[in-house]
Design a protein around this motif. Structure first.
Motif, PDB file in Angstrom:
ATOM      1  N   GLY A  49       5.656   2.010   4.264  1.00  0.00           N
ATOM      2  CA  GLY A  49       4.549   3.186   4.412  1.00  0.00           C
ATOM      3  C   GLY A  49       5.225   3.639   5.972  1.00  0.00           C
ATOM      4  O   GLY A  49       4.334   4.194   6.780  1.00  0.00           O
ATOM      5  N   GLY A  50       6.419   3.695   6.414  1.00  0.00           N
ATOM      6  CA  GLY A  50       6.193   3.968   8.094  1.00  0.00           C
ATOM      7  C   GLY A  50       6.515   2.815   8.993  1.00  0.00           C
ATOM      8  O   GLY A  50       6.216   3.529   9.860  1.00  0.00           O
ATOM      9  N   ALA A  51       6.581   1.748   8.592  1.00  0.00           N
ATOM     10  CA  ALA A  51       5.567   1.191   9.828  1.00  0.00           C
ATOM     11  C   ALA A  51       6.431  -0.226   9.424  1.00  0.00           C
ATOM     12  O   ALA A  51       7.290  -0.724   8.063  1.00  0.00           O
ATOM     13  CB  ALA A  51       4.140   1.097   9.570  1.00  0.00           C
ATOM     14  N   VAL A  52       6.437  -1.106  10.332  1.00  0.00           N
ATOM     15  CA  VAL A  52       7.090  -2.333   9.765  1.00  0.00           C
ATOM     16  C   VAL A  52       5.863  -3.706  10.248  1.00  0.00           C
ATOM     17  O   VAL A  52       5.120  -3.650  11.069  1.00  0.00           O
ATOM     18  CB  VAL A  52       8.392  -3.084  11.492  1.00  0.00           C
ATOM     19  CG1 VAL A  52       8.953  -4.875  11.184  1.00  0.00           C
ATOM     20  CG2 VAL A  52       9.391  -2.199  10.888  1.00  0.00           C
ATOM     21  N   PHE A  53       5.974  -4.336   9.036  1.00  0.00           N
ATOM     22  CA  PHE A  53       5.278  -5.476   9.142  1.00  0.00           C
ATOM     23  C   PHE A  53       5.571  -6.853   9.396  1.00  0.00           C
ATOM     24  O   PHE A  53       6.480  -7.321   8.904  1.00  0.00           O
ATOM     25  CB  PHE A  53       4.029  -5.200   7.203  1.00  0.00           C
ATOM     26  CG  PHE A  53       3.239  -4.090   7.355  1.00  0.00           C
ATOM     27  CD1 PHE A  53       3.390  -2.925   7.055  1.00  0.00           C
ATOM     28  CD2 PHE A  53       1.689  -4.628   7.696  1.00  0.00           C
ATOM     29  CE1 PHE A  53       2.867  -1.973   7.144  1.00  0.00           C
ATOM     30  CE2 PHE A  53       0.904  -2.984   7.296  1.00  0.00           C
ATOM     31  CZ  PHE A  53       1.692  -1.897   7.024  1.00  0.00           C
ATOM     32  N   ALA A  54       4.478  -7.687   9.459  1.00  0.00           N
ATOM     33  CA  ALA A  54       5.018  -8.748   9.861  1.00  0.00           C
ATOM     34  C   ALA A  54       4.131 -10.049   9.339  1.00  0.00           C
ATOM     35  O   ALA A  54       2.771 -10.023   9.416  1.00  0.00           O
ATOM     36  CB  ALA A  54       5.321  -9.461  11.696  1.00  0.00           C
ATOM     37  N   TYR A  55       4.506 -11.589   9.335  1.00  0.00           N
ATOM     38  CA  TYR A  55       3.563 -12.529   8.701  1.00  0.00           C
ATOM     39  C   TYR A  55       3.695 -13.815   9.832  1.00  0.00           C
ATOM     40  O   TYR A  55       4.630 -13.510   9.866  1.00  0.00           O
ATOM     41  CB  TYR A  55       4.032 -13.185   7.495  1.00  0.00           C
ATOM     42  CG  TYR A  55       3.224 -13.980   6.991  1.00  0.00           C
ATOM     43  CD1 TYR A  55       1.890 -14.692   6.692  1.00  0.00           C
ATOM     44  CD2 TYR A  55       3.808 -15.237   7.311  1.00  0.00           C
ATOM     45  CE1 TYR A  55       1.129 -15.319   6.309  1.00  0.00           C
ATOM     46  CE2 TYR A  55       2.405 -16.575   6.609  1.00  0.00           C
ATOM     47  CZ  TYR A  55       1.569 -16.384   6.911  1.00  0.00           C
ATOM     48  OH  TYR A  55       0.655 -17.024   6.551  1.00  0.00           O
ATOM     49  N   MET A  56       2.970 -13.965  11.064  1.00  0.00           N
ATOM     50  CA  MET A  56       2.618 -14.088  11.638  1.00  0.00           C
ATOM     51  C   MET A  56       1.733 -15.399  12.257  1.00  0.00           C
ATOM     52  O   MET A  56       1.839 -16.442  12.510  1.00  0.00           O
ATOM     53  CB  MET A  56       2.452 -13.806  13.448  1.00  0.00           C
ATOM     54  CG  MET A  56       3.178 -12.426  13.727  1.00  0.00           C
ATOM     55  SD  MET A  56       2.911 -11.521  15.152  1.00  0.00           S
ATOM     56  CE  MET A  56       3.296 -12.523  15.873  1.00  0.00           C
ATOM     57  N   TYR A 111       3.016   5.462  -2.861  1.00  0.00           N
ATOM     58  CA  TYR A 111       3.399   6.517  -2.764  1.00  0.00           C
ATOM     59  C   TYR A 111       4.787   6.676  -2.576  1.00  0.00           C
ATOM     60  O   TYR A 111       5.014   6.704  -1.149  1.00  0.00           O
ATOM     61  CB  TYR A 111       2.374   7.326  -2.903  1.00  0.00           C
ATOM     62  CG  TYR A 111       1.113   7.849  -3.560  1.00  0.00           C
ATOM     63  CD1 TYR A 111       0.567   8.917  -4.611  1.00  0.00           C
ATOM     64  CD2 TYR A 111      -0.132   6.622  -3.116  1.00  0.00           C
ATOM     65  CE1 TYR A 111      -0.448   9.173  -4.857  1.00  0.00           C
ATOM     66  CE2 TYR A 111      -0.930   6.987  -4.014  1.00  0.00           C
ATOM     67  CZ  TYR A 111      -1.255   8.313  -5.329  1.00  0.00           C
ATOM     68  OH  TYR A 111      -2.363   8.383  -5.668  1.00  0.00           O
ATOM     69  N   PRO A 112       5.057   8.315  -2.687  1.00  0.00           N
ATOM     70  CA  PRO A 112       6.140   8.029  -2.041  1.00  0.00           C
ATOM     71  C   PRO A 112       6.744   8.391  -0.694  1.00  0.00           C
ATOM     72  O   PRO A 112       5.107   9.009  -0.218  1.00  0.00           O
ATOM     73  CB  PRO A 112       7.663   9.531  -2.838  1.00  0.00           C
ATOM     74  CG  PRO A 112       6.400   9.781  -4.049  1.00  0.00           C
ATOM     75  CD  PRO A 112       4.789   9.237  -3.805  1.00  0.00           C
ATOM     76  N   PRO A 113       7.339   8.509   0.493  1.00  0.00           N
ATOM     77  CA  PRO A 113       6.853   8.721   1.658  1.00  0.00           C
ATOM     78  C   PRO A 113       6.553   9.863   2.189  1.00  0.00           C
ATOM     79  O   PRO A 113       5.212   9.447   3.330  1.00  0.00           O
ATOM     80  CB  PRO A 113       7.871   8.053   2.164  1.00  0.00           C
ATOM     81  CG  PRO A 113       9.075   7.535   1.242  1.00  0.00           C
ATOM     82  CD  PRO A 113       8.500   7.748   0.031  1.00  0.00           C
ATOM     83  N   GLU A 114       6.913  10.358   1.600  1.00  0.00           N
ATOM     84  CA  GLU A 114       6.542  12.167   1.894  1.00  0.00           C
ATOM     85  C   GLU A 114       4.356  12.218   2.032  1.00  0.00           C
ATOM     86  O   GLU A 114       4.412  12.861   2.647  1.00  0.00           O
ATOM     87  CB  GLU A 114       7.342  13.088   1.585  1.00  0.00           C
ATOM     88  CG  GLU A 114       7.383  13.787   0.043  1.00  0.00           C
ATOM     89  CD  GLU A 114       7.930  12.745  -0.975  1.00  0.00           C
ATOM     90  OE1 GLU A 114       8.453  11.697   0.321  1.00  0.00           O
ATOM     91  OE2 GLU A 114       8.242  12.377  -2.327  1.00  0.00           O
ATOM     92  N   HIS A 115       4.300  11.515   1.312  1.00  0.00           N
ATOM     93  CA  HIS A 115       2.502  11.365   0.929  1.00  0.00           C
ATOM     94  C   HIS A 115       1.642  10.635   2.079  1.00  0.00           C
ATOM     95  O   HIS A 115       0.981  10.454   2.051  1.00  0.00           O
ATOM     96  CB  HIS A 115       2.067  11.277  -0.301  1.00  0.00           C
ATOM     97  CG  HIS A 115       2.565  11.685  -1.722  1.00  0.00           C
ATOM     98  ND1 HIS A 115       1.502  12.420  -2.319  1.00  0.00           N
ATOM     99  CD2 HIS A 115       3.663  12.205  -2.184  1.00  0.00           C
ATOM    100  CE1 HIS A 115       3.008  13.778  -3.136  1.00  0.00           C
ATOM    101  NE2 HIS A 115       3.477  13.155  -3.158  1.00  0.00           N
ATOM    102  N   VAL A 116       2.686   9.613   2.711  1.00  0.00           N
ATOM    103  CA  VAL A 116       2.251   9.021   4.064  1.00  0.00           C
ATOM    104  C   VAL A 116       2.544   9.722   4.831  1.00  0.00           C
ATOM    105  O   VAL A 116       3.484   9.968   5.748  1.00  0.00           O
ATOM    106  CB  VAL A 116       2.117   7.782   3.332  1.00  0.00           C
ATOM    107  CG1 VAL A 116       2.228   6.453   4.071  1.00  0.00           C
ATOM    108  CG2 VAL A 116       1.815   7.073   2.244  1.00  0.00           C
ATOM    109  N   PHE A 117       2.346   9.570   6.082  1.00  0.00           N
ATOM    110  CA  PHE A 117       1.590   9.441   7.708  1.00  0.00           C
ATOM    111  C   PHE A 117       1.063   8.956   8.438  1.00  0.00           C
ATOM    112  O   PHE A 117       0.337   8.325   8.606  1.00  0.00           O
ATOM    113  CB  PHE A 117       1.114  10.928   7.965  1.00  0.00           C
ATOM    114  CG  PHE A 117       1.228  11.398   9.332  1.00  0.00           C
ATOM    115  CD1 PHE A 117       2.749  11.189  10.158  1.00  0.00           C
ATOM    116  CD2 PHE A 117      -0.064  11.332  10.079  1.00  0.00           C
ATOM    117  CE1 PHE A 117       2.860  10.973  11.413  1.00  0.00           C
ATOM    118  CE2 PHE A 117       0.141  11.801  11.571  1.00  0.00           C
ATOM    119  CZ  PHE A 117       1.423  11.517  12.593  1.00  0.00           C
TER     120      PHE A 117
END
Ligand code: FES
Ligand SMILES: [Fe+2]
Length: 439
Positions: free
Chosen positions: A128-135, A151-157
């Motif tokens: 979704g346009g971000a980097v998630f981590a499991y810490m 959803y396709p990336p163009e639907h998410v900001f």
């Protein structure tokens, strides 16, 4: 009101704290993907009071490592990306994305010392346009199948904003429906010509220019537990025989979903992620289901009072121009037009409200009223979850089986329904409809 011990449990998130152990059991957003493009520089980040470096190796693989070199502590974010990893500038030790030490060029030839060294590293995924981590410890749970990521990336900001307070009080603002009619009020609201949303007429599915609907009135509240946390029902008068129902979400433990300002069908998911216990990042994921959001996000479909990156309100991409240190540039001479005297941007109002509570709100001194129902319930749920983690159980919202990884009913929306409607039924119907656009 909480005891000091309870407040500490919920607000302290560094390594070794019970609250930090809870947050570490969930995937957390740690950076925007746009901050770490292919070929981009390593990014120093602080999350949950840990100094980290996020980098991509030459093959584009992401790594999240402890920032200080395990040799003698130099900052790896200054390092060279080469030879399959990140190389420390001080004595040339080289680490791959998993923290494995690949080279120690200053050690004697044939030395196996490098095999004994492993830099701290956390699993990361890009969604979704971000980097998630499991810490957290052990095997990471499944990445939750929230619709923002389906959803396709163009639907998410995706965006992030710096907030100068503890994460918890900022998230509590997301399930505090009564504040909207005060903090976010402006004089336009009083004569209802465009409200504070400028030209925007629709909030979720409801036409807010309809005289019978007042999204700023104080609602009656009802909360119910859900597999992801809690669902909050806000009930307002919707005109003859109608109820104006707004459903929002508290997601364990530092997440909320609110019916959105995206100018169409959709909602906004918000994580408040501690940098340390005194400052945090607010990561927002705005989903528009019925159309791409990319073009809409800088246009009038995002009303001026909520538009991201407006230079009038933002200093660069991540910081408000109006801040605690400049008293949010409050101009009391504008009170006739503005309830806060701080202009019309929602996000500035929220920053003022939550940051001015003190960097960690002292909840031993507060007095919760009837409209704080969801706040009290969410705290109780978090305290139970902290105990679960301490006793070796997975907390609410952590999923490990694909069958449980279904969050299609984790939706926030506004809707007009007949008086006496069964709210659970309404949620099911809207979830069926929005879920279909996913399928
Ligand atoms: S401190 Fe990093 S290689 Fe020596
Ligand atoms: Fe708000």
């Amino acid at each position: 009101m909480l005891t000091k011990e309870q407040n500490d449990l919920l607000t302290q998130t560094g390594p070794g704290t019970p609250g930090g152990a809870l947050l570490r059991r969930y995937w957390q957003p740690v950076a925007l993907a746009s901050e770490i493009p292919l070929g981009g520089d390593p990014l120093p980040i602080d999350i949950l009071s840990e100094a980290l470096v996020l980098f991509r190796d030459e093959d584009g693989r992401l790594g999240l490592l402890g920032r200080h070199c395990p040799h003698r502590g130099a900052d790896l974010s200054y390092g060279r990306v080469e030879d399959g990893g990140l190389r420390c500038l001080y004595h040339g030790w080289l680490f791959d994305v998993g923290g494995k030490c690949l080279e120690q060029p200053a050690e004697p030839k044939g030395s196996t010392f490098k095999d004994k060294i492993c830099q701290k590293s956390y699993p990361v995924v890009e969604r979704g346009g971000a980097v998630f981590a499991y810490m957290g410890p052990g095997e990471p749970p499944l990445f939750p199948a929230y619709d923002f990521f389906a959803y396709p990336p163009e639907h998410v900001f995706a965006r992030k904003l710096f907030k100068e307070c503890n994460y918890l009080q900022a998230n509590e603002g997301n399930y505090d429906p009564a504040h909207v009619g005060f903090l976010h009020r402006s004089s336009q609201m009083l004569n209802r010509s465009g409200l504070v949303f400028g030209d925007m007429r629709k909030f979720g599915r409801v036409d807010i220019s309809d005289a019978a609907v007042d999204p700023f009135s104080v609602p009656a509240l009802k909360v119910e537990d859900a597999p992801f946390g809690m669902r909050i029902f806000q009930v307002r008068d919707g005109g003859p025989d109608k109820t104006y129902l707004r459903v929002t979400t508290f997601g364990m433990p530092n997440f909320s979903v609110i019916a959105g300002p995206q100018g169409g069908d959709g909602h906004v998911g918000i994580w408040h992620v501690p940098i340390n216990d005194h400052v945090h990042w607010r990561f927002g994921f705005t989903l528009r289901r019925d159309a791409p959001i990319a073009q809409a996000r800088e246009t009038d479909e995002f009303a001026p009072s909520i538009r991201p990156r407006d230079p009038q309100y933002f200093d660069g991409e991540f910081h408000h121009r109006q801040q605690l240190r400049n008293r949010y540039l409050q101009d009391r001479s504008t009170f006739a037009d503005s309830y806060t005297g701080m202009g019309s941007h929602f996000s500035v109002h929220d920053a003022f409200a939550t940051e001015s509570q003190g960097s960690i709100q002292d909840r031993t001194q507060e007095h919760l009223g009837r409209t704080d129902l969801a706040i009290g319930a969410a705290r109780r749920m978090m305290l139970r979850a902290i105990a679960d983690v301490q006793e070796g159980r997975d907390p609410v919202g952590v999923v490990r089986s694909p069958a449980d990884n279904d969050f299609r009913d984790m939706i926030s929306f506004d809707v007009l329904v007949e008086n006496g409607s069964d709210y659970a039924e309404v949620v099911r119907a809207v979830a069926d409809e929005t879920g279909r656009t996913l399928a």
